[in-house]
Structure formats: C-alpha cells, structure tokens
Scaffold this active site. Sequence first.
Site, PDB file in Angstrom:
ATOM      1  N   HIS A  96       0.735  -1.324   0.322  1.00  0.00           N
ATOM      2  CA  HIS A  96      -0.257  -0.183  -0.105  1.00  0.00           C
ATOM      3  C   HIS A  96       0.895   1.062   0.524  1.00  0.00           C
ATOM      4  O   HIS A  96       1.845   1.035  -0.065  1.00  0.00           O
ATOM      5  CB  HIS A  96      -0.834  -0.253   1.435  1.00  0.00           C
ATOM      6  CG  HIS A  96      -1.810  -1.387   1.301  1.00  0.00           C
ATOM      7  ND1 HIS A  96      -2.987  -1.607   0.394  1.00  0.00           N
ATOM      8  CD2 HIS A  96      -1.357  -2.566   1.640  1.00  0.00           C
ATOM      9  CE1 HIS A  96      -3.225  -2.428   0.019  1.00  0.00           C
ATOM     10  NE2 HIS A  96      -2.901  -3.162   1.667  1.00  0.00           N
TER      11      HIS A  96
ATOM     12  N   GLU B  26      -2.270   0.918   7.850  1.00  0.00           N
ATOM     13  CA  GLU B  26      -0.969  -0.101   7.569  1.00  0.00           C
ATOM     14  C   GLU B  26      -0.134  -0.027   6.643  1.00  0.00           C
ATOM     15  O   GLU B  26       0.952  -0.501   7.102  1.00  0.00           O
ATOM     16  CB  GLU B  26      -2.240  -1.750   6.599  1.00  0.00           C
ATOM     17  CG  GLU B  26      -1.628  -3.026   6.328  1.00  0.00           C
ATOM     18  CD  GLU B  26      -2.156  -3.073   5.094  1.00  0.00           C
ATOM     19  OE1 GLU B  26      -3.173  -3.337   5.035  1.00  0.00           O
ATOM     20  OE2 GLU B  26      -0.739  -4.788   4.368  1.00  0.00           O
TER      21      GLU B  26
ATOM     22  N   HIS C 246       2.470  -6.782   4.889  1.00  0.00           N
ATOM     23  CA  HIS C 246       1.049  -6.193   5.197  1.00  0.00           C
ATOM     24  C   HIS C 246       1.012  -6.655   6.069  1.00  0.00           C
ATOM     25  O   HIS C 246       1.584  -7.282   7.252  1.00  0.00           O
ATOM     26  CB  HIS C 246       0.581  -7.366   4.415  1.00  0.00           C
ATOM     27  CG  HIS C 246       1.481  -7.209   2.735  1.00  0.00           C
ATOM     28  ND1 HIS C 246      -0.343  -6.113   2.028  1.00  0.00           N
ATOM     29  CD2 HIS C 246       1.726  -6.920   2.104  1.00  0.00           C
ATOM     30  CE1 HIS C 246       0.113  -5.494   0.823  1.00  0.00           C
ATOM     31  NE2 HIS C 246       1.164  -6.356   0.364  1.00  0.00           N
TER      32      HIS C 246
ATOM     33  N   GLU D 267       1.409 -11.388   6.176  1.00  0.00           N
ATOM     34  CA  GLU D 267       0.500 -10.855   6.975  1.00  0.00           C
ATOM     35  C   GLU D 267       0.789 -11.066   8.420  1.00  0.00           C
ATOM     36  O   GLU D 267       1.107 -11.698  10.017  1.00  0.00           O
ATOM     37  CB  GLU D 267      -0.861 -11.038   6.656  1.00  0.00           C
ATOM     38  CG  GLU D 267      -1.200 -11.126   5.223  1.00  0.00           C
ATOM     39  CD  GLU D 267      -1.911 -10.125   5.145  1.00  0.00           C
ATOM     40  OE1 GLU D 267      -1.777  -9.373   5.687  1.00  0.00           O
ATOM     41  OE2 GLU D 267      -2.386  -9.999   3.884  1.00  0.00           O
TER      42      GLU D 267
HETATM   43 ZN   LIG Z   1      -2.140  -5.152   3.062  1.00  0.00          ZN
END
Ligand SMILES: [Zn+2]
Length: 176
Positions: A9, A24, A77, A141
């Site tokens: 992102h 995030e 992430h 993640e």
């Molecule tokens: Zn993400």
Amino acid sequence: MKIFIDPGHGGDNPGAIAATGLEEATVNLDVSLRLGNILTERGYDVNYSRTTNINVSLAQRARLANLWGANYFVSIHCNSATNTTYNGTESFYYRNGTVAQRFAETVNTALVRQIELVDLGVKARNLAVLRLTTMPAILVELAFLSNPREARLLGTESFRQNCAVGISNGIIEFTQ
Ligand SMILES: [Zn+2]
C-alpha cells in the site's frame, strides 16, 4: 544475495486502518525499512518497491523486482478482518510445491517464534505481486490491525523491530 522488500500500500491507498487510526501502509513501510537495515548489516543487497509514503501499482512492484534480478521477494502487510477477534500471523505464496512455499514456511515460522502471536500458517493465494514476480515471492501478514491487542502492538517500535528481526531470521535461515 538480492532481497527485494515490498511495503504494501502507500500514498492514496492506506490499506487496513485500525480503530485507533493507525494505517497499514505506515506499519508496512516502517517494518520493511527495519528489515532492510538488518539484512544490509548482514551483507545482503536490499531494494524496495517504495521507501516513502507513495502508492506503487502491483504490476510495477513486481516489475521493479524482476528488472533488478532479485533472488527473493518479500511483501510486508498487516491483516484485517470484520471479526475483530481474529488474530495471528500468516504468509502467502503463489503455488504449492514451490521454493516459495518452503520460503514462506521458514519465514512465517521464524516470525511467529520471534513475535509470539498465533501461527495461522502459510497458504497458496493468487495475489498479483506473487504471480507476476519471477523469483520466489511471499507475502507476510504480520498481525491483524482489526484486532485491538494486535493493533496496539503494531503501533509500537519494539514490536515492529521484533517483526523485522523475525522475518530476517527466516530469510537468513533459508538463504544460508
Ligand atoms: Zn495489505
């Protein structure tokens, strides 16, 4: 050994947002830079898809890694779910039975060992940055921004540094 780090992102795409407002994209970039610093100190060549708060397209992230000739690709992430009790750490790779699957298993295990969250394991998933890269590629993640406890952890420097240490441990273990 060339490691390409992809902070997920950025720019007009903040990714998941915690109830506290923590974005995030901010966490991903901070952990990525910490990871890159550790790997550089250990003698790895490191490159990034972004080092500031800008948005880079998914195709461009993969293209940059491919053009650079990275040996491994690691996308960073934070998770999010409607159910705020969901928690833990998981990693993705593109296809079963590949080097990327074993790489994901090694990194996810090392990360969980370091940050001591629930191990949700690794899974195959059709994600653009994993599909479009030509080297073994994984997407980590770290934890759930939608979970209050994990969002609090992700907001601290010490936890972010621990994430970077855990991921670097896995990369070093797998590549040596
Ligand atoms: Zn993400």
